[in-house]
Design an enzyme around this catalytic site. Structure first.
Site, PDB file in Angstrom:
ATOM      1  N   THR A   1       0.662  -1.162   0.207  1.00 44.97           N
ATOM      2  CA  THR A   1       0.030   0.144  -0.516  1.00 44.97           C
ATOM      3  C   THR A   1       1.086   1.449  -0.036  1.00 44.97           C
ATOM      4  OG1 THR A   1      -0.226  -0.851   2.320  1.00 44.97           O
ATOM      5  CG2 THR A   1      -1.749  -1.526   0.792  1.00 44.97           C
TER       6      THR A   1
ATOM      7  N   VAL B   1       1.296   4.589   1.332  1.00 44.02           N
ATOM      8  CA  VAL B   1       1.314   4.939   2.292  1.00 44.02           C
ATOM      9  C   VAL B   1       2.376   4.284   3.211  1.00 44.02           C
ATOM     10  CG1 VAL B   1       0.749   6.306   4.987  1.00 44.02           C
ATOM     11  CG2 VAL B   1      -1.013   6.322   2.717  1.00 44.02           C
ATOM     12  N   CYS B   2       2.281   3.502   3.419  1.00 42.75           N
ATOM     13  CA  CYS B   2       2.975   2.684   4.328  1.00 42.75           C
ATOM     14  C   CYS B   2       4.321   2.247   3.801  1.00 42.75           C
ATOM     15  CB  CYS B   2       2.363   1.077   5.017  1.00 42.75           C
ATOM     16  SG  CYS B   2       0.704   0.682   4.853  1.00 42.75           S
ATOM     17  N   THR B   3       4.188   1.958   2.062  1.00 45.35           N
ATOM     18  CA  THR B   3       5.560   1.856   1.382  1.00 45.35           C
ATOM     19  C   THR B   3       6.201   3.050   2.253  1.00 45.35           C
ATOM     20  OG1 THR B   3       4.641   1.201  -0.353  1.00 45.35           O
ATOM     21  CG2 THR B   3       6.721   1.600  -0.472  1.00 45.35           C
TER      22      THR B   3
ATOM     23  N   LEU C   1       8.075   2.616   5.990  1.00 45.91           N
ATOM     24  CA  LEU C   1       8.619   1.668   6.041  1.00 45.91           C
ATOM     25  C   LEU C   1       9.750   2.436   5.590  1.00 45.91           C
ATOM     26  CD1 LEU C   1       6.188   0.051   6.615  1.00 45.91           C
ATOM     27  CD2 LEU C   1       7.358  -1.540   5.855  1.00 45.91           C
TER      28      LEU C   1
END
Length: 211
Positions: free
Chosen positions: A42, A44-46, A49
């Site tokens: 996804t 935003v998560c990319t 992290l």
């Protein structure tokens, strides 16, 4: 029941991208950050992290270990790391927990049914060396976290754990801090030899003591 500040952070064992870990053993005597993301692959998560990986040295300077968690399986995590490294120009070396059974998510109350019945919200916990919860921040899935703020709060927590001070609004590392009410004004010169200002009887400031 949800966790609150000052509660003992639950221990757990989990499969991660660096192998099986015991949470307490992984943290050792240092600080820890445990943060959830709704799903792999996804956008935003990319970015989140990736930002965490780029701040690796900053967390290390603060004796802080970082773990991410989602309810996706390990093989997806391992595949996704390649995308994160490619798109964010980073090297993800911190563990990502594969929480398919939602064990960690439930221990840390990371699933908020009114937001999503299946995915974790963006919860972040800072845990002290005493294994107590020092900070809880929760964002909706649509909003990426501010990791500059995470570092700022971590600096504040580590400072105030050692000295009888508090940090004012918008404080940044290196700026003046507030002497807590537990320190009588007469004792300030001995406790804080760098000097102090009395703005009001209840508002006393001093240069950051560990600088």
């Amino acid at each position: 029941m949800s966790l609150r500040l000052g509660d003992t952070a639950p221990n757990f064992k989990a499969n991660t991208t660096i192998g099986e870990i015991d949470f307490y053993d992984f943290l050792g005597e240092g600080w820890g950050i445990l943060f959830s993301h709704p799903a792999d692959f996804t956008p935003v998560c990319t970015t989140e992290l990736g930002k965490t990986a780029l701040l690796k040295e900053e967390f290390a300077k603060r004796n802080t270990k970082v773990l991410a968690v989602s309810v996706d399986p390990l093989d997806k995590h391992l595949s996704w790391i390649n995308d994160i490294n490619e798109t964010q120009q980073c090297d993800v070396t911190f563990p990502i927990i594969a929480d398919e059974n939602r064990t960690v998510a439930n221990l840390y109350d990371m699933i908020h049914p009114n937001a999503s019945e299946t995915f974790t919200v963006r919860s972040l916990f800072i845990i002290g060396p005493d294994k107590k919860v020092k900070l809880i921040i929760t964002y909706p899935a649509s909003t990426g976290r501010n990791f500059v703020e995470v570092l700022r709060v971590l600096d504040s927590l580590q400072l105030t754990a050692k000295y009888s001070v508090a940090t004012p609004a918008d404080w940044k590392d290196g700026e003046d801090v507030i002497v807590t009410a537990a320190v009588p004004t007469a004792d300030i010169p001995a406790r804080f030899p760098k000097g102090h200002k009395i703005i009001k009887p209840y508002l006393r400031t001093t240069p950051q003591p560990n600088k």
